[in-house]
Write a protein that holds these residues in place. Structure first.
Motif, PDB file in Angstrom:
ATOM      1  N   GLU A 128      -6.866  -4.003   0.979  1.00 49.64           N
ATOM      2  CA  GLU A 128      -7.822  -4.642   0.081  1.00 49.64           C
ATOM      3  C   GLU A 128      -8.468  -3.628  -0.855  1.00 49.64           C
ATOM      4  O   GLU A 128      -8.602  -3.866  -2.044  1.00 49.64           O
ATOM      5  CB  GLU A 128      -8.901  -5.408   0.860  1.00 49.64           C
ATOM      6  N   SER A 129      -8.861  -2.483  -0.310  1.00 48.66           N
ATOM      7  CA  SER A 129      -9.492  -1.449  -1.157  1.00 48.66           C
ATOM      8  C   SER A 129      -8.473  -0.881  -2.148  1.00 48.66           C
ATOM      9  O   SER A 129      -8.819  -0.502  -3.258  1.00 48.66           O
ATOM     10  CB  SER A 129     -10.096  -0.340  -0.307  1.00 48.66           C
ATOM     11  N   SER A 159      -8.070  -3.824   5.571  1.00 45.51           N
ATOM     12  CA  SER A 159      -9.166  -3.343   4.729  1.00 45.51           C
ATOM     13  C   SER A 159      -8.682  -2.225   3.797  1.00 45.51           C
ATOM     14  O   SER A 159      -9.113  -2.127   2.654  1.00 45.51           O
ATOM     15  CB  SER A 159     -10.373  -2.893   5.560  1.00 45.51           C
ATOM     16  N   TYR A 202       0.846  -1.197   0.000  1.00 46.08           N
ATOM     17  CA  TYR A 202       0.000   0.000   0.000  1.00 46.08           C
ATOM     18  C   TYR A 202       0.876   1.239   0.000  1.00 46.08           C
ATOM     19  O   TYR A 202       1.927   1.253   0.641  1.00 46.08           O
ATOM     20  CB  TYR A 202      -0.887   0.004   1.253  1.00 46.08           C
ATOM     21  N   LYS A 225      -5.995  -2.624  -3.542  1.00 49.61           N
ATOM     22  CA  LYS A 225      -5.808  -3.640  -4.594  1.00 49.61           C
ATOM     23  C   LYS A 225      -6.896  -3.555  -5.659  1.00 49.61           C
ATOM     24  O   LYS A 225      -6.641  -3.810  -6.824  1.00 49.61           O
ATOM     25  CB  LYS A 225      -5.848  -5.042  -3.987  1.00 49.61           C
ATOM     26  N   THR A 226      -8.106  -3.218  -5.252  1.00 53.26           N
ATOM     27  CA  THR A 226      -9.235  -3.219  -6.180  1.00 53.26           C
ATOM     28  C   THR A 226      -9.416  -1.884  -6.896  1.00 53.26           C
ATOM     29  O   THR A 226     -10.261  -1.776  -7.767  1.00 53.26           O
ATOM     30  CB  THR A 226     -10.544  -3.595  -5.467  1.00 53.26           C
ATOM     31  N   SER A 227      -8.657  -0.877  -6.514  1.00 50.42           N
ATOM     32  CA  SER A 227      -8.812   0.426  -7.170  1.00 50.42           C
ATOM     33  C   SER A 227      -7.897   0.591  -8.352  1.00 50.42           C
ATOM     34  O   SER A 227      -7.056  -0.155  -8.642  1.00 50.42           O
ATOM     35  CB  SER A 227      -8.601   1.560  -6.179  1.00 50.42           C
TER      36      SER A 227
END
Length: 83
Positions: free
Chosen positions: A78-79, A75, A48, A81-83
């Motif tokens: 995770e957010s 969390s 991150y 990775k998906t952005s």
């Protein structure tokens, strides 16, 4: 530009830091010369990061991230990775 970053260590723990050269700092961590904490937990991986306009902003965010729970950090990762 300054960055605040999270590393995942080989033992599953997270390390929070800031730098002006993210690539070089990650290299130093994996060489064992960037921090005592990560030296004994190699290899580490960048999971991150956030970019800031000033060093001060990056340092303040680092202090905030250090205080967050492991669950919150996960969390956030995770957010990211998906952005």
């Amino acid at each position: 530009m300054p960055f605040t970053y999270l590393l995942k260590c080989n033992d599953g723990t997270y390390y929070t830091g800031w730098t002006v050269d993210l690539e070089q700092r990650l290299k130093k961590h994996n060489q064992g010369t960037a921090s005592k904490y990560t030296r004994s937990r190699l290899p580490v991986g960048l999971v991150y990061w956030e970019e800031y306009k000033t060093r001060s902003e990056a340092q303040k965010r680092e202090a905030t991230l250090r205080k967050l729970s492991r669950k919150y950090k996960e969390s956030l990762i995770e957010s990211f990775k998906t952005s």
